[in-house]
Design a protein around this motif. Sequence first.
Motif, PDB file in Angstrom:
ATOM      1  N   GLN A 136      30.848  58.491  27.417  1.00 13.13           N
ATOM      2  CA  GLN A 136      32.119  58.849  28.065  1.00 13.13           C
ATOM      3  C   GLN A 136      32.232  60.344  28.324  1.00 13.13           C
ATOM      4  O   GLN A 136      32.939  60.778  29.231  1.00 13.13           O
ATOM      5  CB  GLN A 136      33.316  58.355  27.238  1.00 13.13           C
ATOM      6  N   GLY A 188      37.938  60.954  33.683  1.00 14.43           N
ATOM      7  CA  GLY A 188      37.905  60.590  32.276  1.00 14.43           C
ATOM      8  C   GLY A 188      37.652  61.780  31.376  1.00 14.43           C
ATOM      9  O   GLY A 188      38.228  62.850  31.542  1.00 14.43           O
ATOM     10  N   TYR A 189      36.739  61.593  30.404  1.00 16.75           N
ATOM     11  CA  TYR A 189      36.432  62.620  29.410  1.00 16.75           C
ATOM     12  C   TYR A 189      35.167  63.418  29.762  1.00 16.75           C
ATOM     13  O   TYR A 189      34.640  64.142  28.919  1.00 16.75           O
ATOM     14  CB  TYR A 189      36.239  61.979  28.026  1.00 16.75           C
TER      15      TYR A 189
END
Length: 396
Positions: A271, A301-302
């Motif tokens: 991720q 996202g991350y």
Amino acid sequence: MVRGETTADIRKESENSDEATKFLRLRMAINCTDRDIVYEKKVHSNYWVLVNYVPAEHGSLRCSVFITYTTHGDYRYLNNVAPLVERWRAPISLALYAPGTDFNKTVSSILWLRQCDPQRKLIRKWVSFHIYFNANHIPRQVYNQQILLAKQIKCTKVPPFANVSSDELYRKQMELKYPINVGRNIAKEAALTHYVLSSDIELYPSPGLVNGFLLMLAANMHLLNSTRPLVFPLNIFEVSANSTVPTTKKELKYKLKTGQAIPFHRDIAPQFNIAPNLKKWIQHVDYSDTMRVFCVNKRIGYWDPIYIGTKQDPVYDETLSWEGMSDKATHSFALCLMGYRFHTLDNAFLVHRPGINQGYLDDERLRLAAHIRRKLRRQLLIEYFYKYGFQLGCIL
């Protein structure tokens, strides 16, 4: 045609002339000031820093027609310098954390690299070493720079950085955390070029990256005039311990197909490390090997990319340590909040030194990492919203 001159000679001369013209245009378009390498002692937060303590010997250079690879480490990681400089062949700014007795071993390691390593000529030419240590963990003796540079060592001895365990480090014995982002910021601040690649010392770039990137910019001058801030991420991979580090995307694709390579941290923390459109990037074939922008994204996202940017990009949060992990998280979050666009490069990549990370973490580090994640969400999230404003889709 001059007697003895071939068509290939004329074509090469024409290409060199065209390349020189592009670099001249680029130099005029990039607003930066050329500087010389200067040794200085300075205070940085709670640390003493010896900037350019052992400077590169490349002499003056144009800030607009090179990229500096900025990185960090302690003396155990100096076995990465030779393969790194061999592939990069451009300025490298390396900040080494050396509190207490780690200082002498760090200095001895630097001298061994510059005097004994098979790549010593490239190391002396391109690598500038900076040393930093805690203000309350000062080494017993700090050599005068001129005395240090004149010191000769025996090359018959084993390199001081060979087979050193973490338990031998002064910082480990004194239970000091590794201030990874302090090192990142020191190395970046010391760079003499407009463009920098702030990376980790075990990540090796594909050869020709510097020249390829600058030629790509020269052919796409609109990127220099973008109304939005932008950076140029590089996809990252790992190879097995018995594998060579690929030099071209074609070679990388073969290693991925045969299982000798995988996307970086695919099985540990995808991720944070798996870039958007990575599968398409891998499948895409460009036999010209010319560097170009493959895709443009916002931060998704991350994702914590490593990228080519400029010295004007945000600094790294120095309250975060290597032990707590998430050390790049707030930086990527800041880029997202500031509206950065990520122009992922094709035909350029990074590869971790051979050996696929199995992801073992001890209980103490896992507990600290969990504590840091709570700190990010309860404290730093709000601080960054106040500092940079709110952007929908940006997460920490």
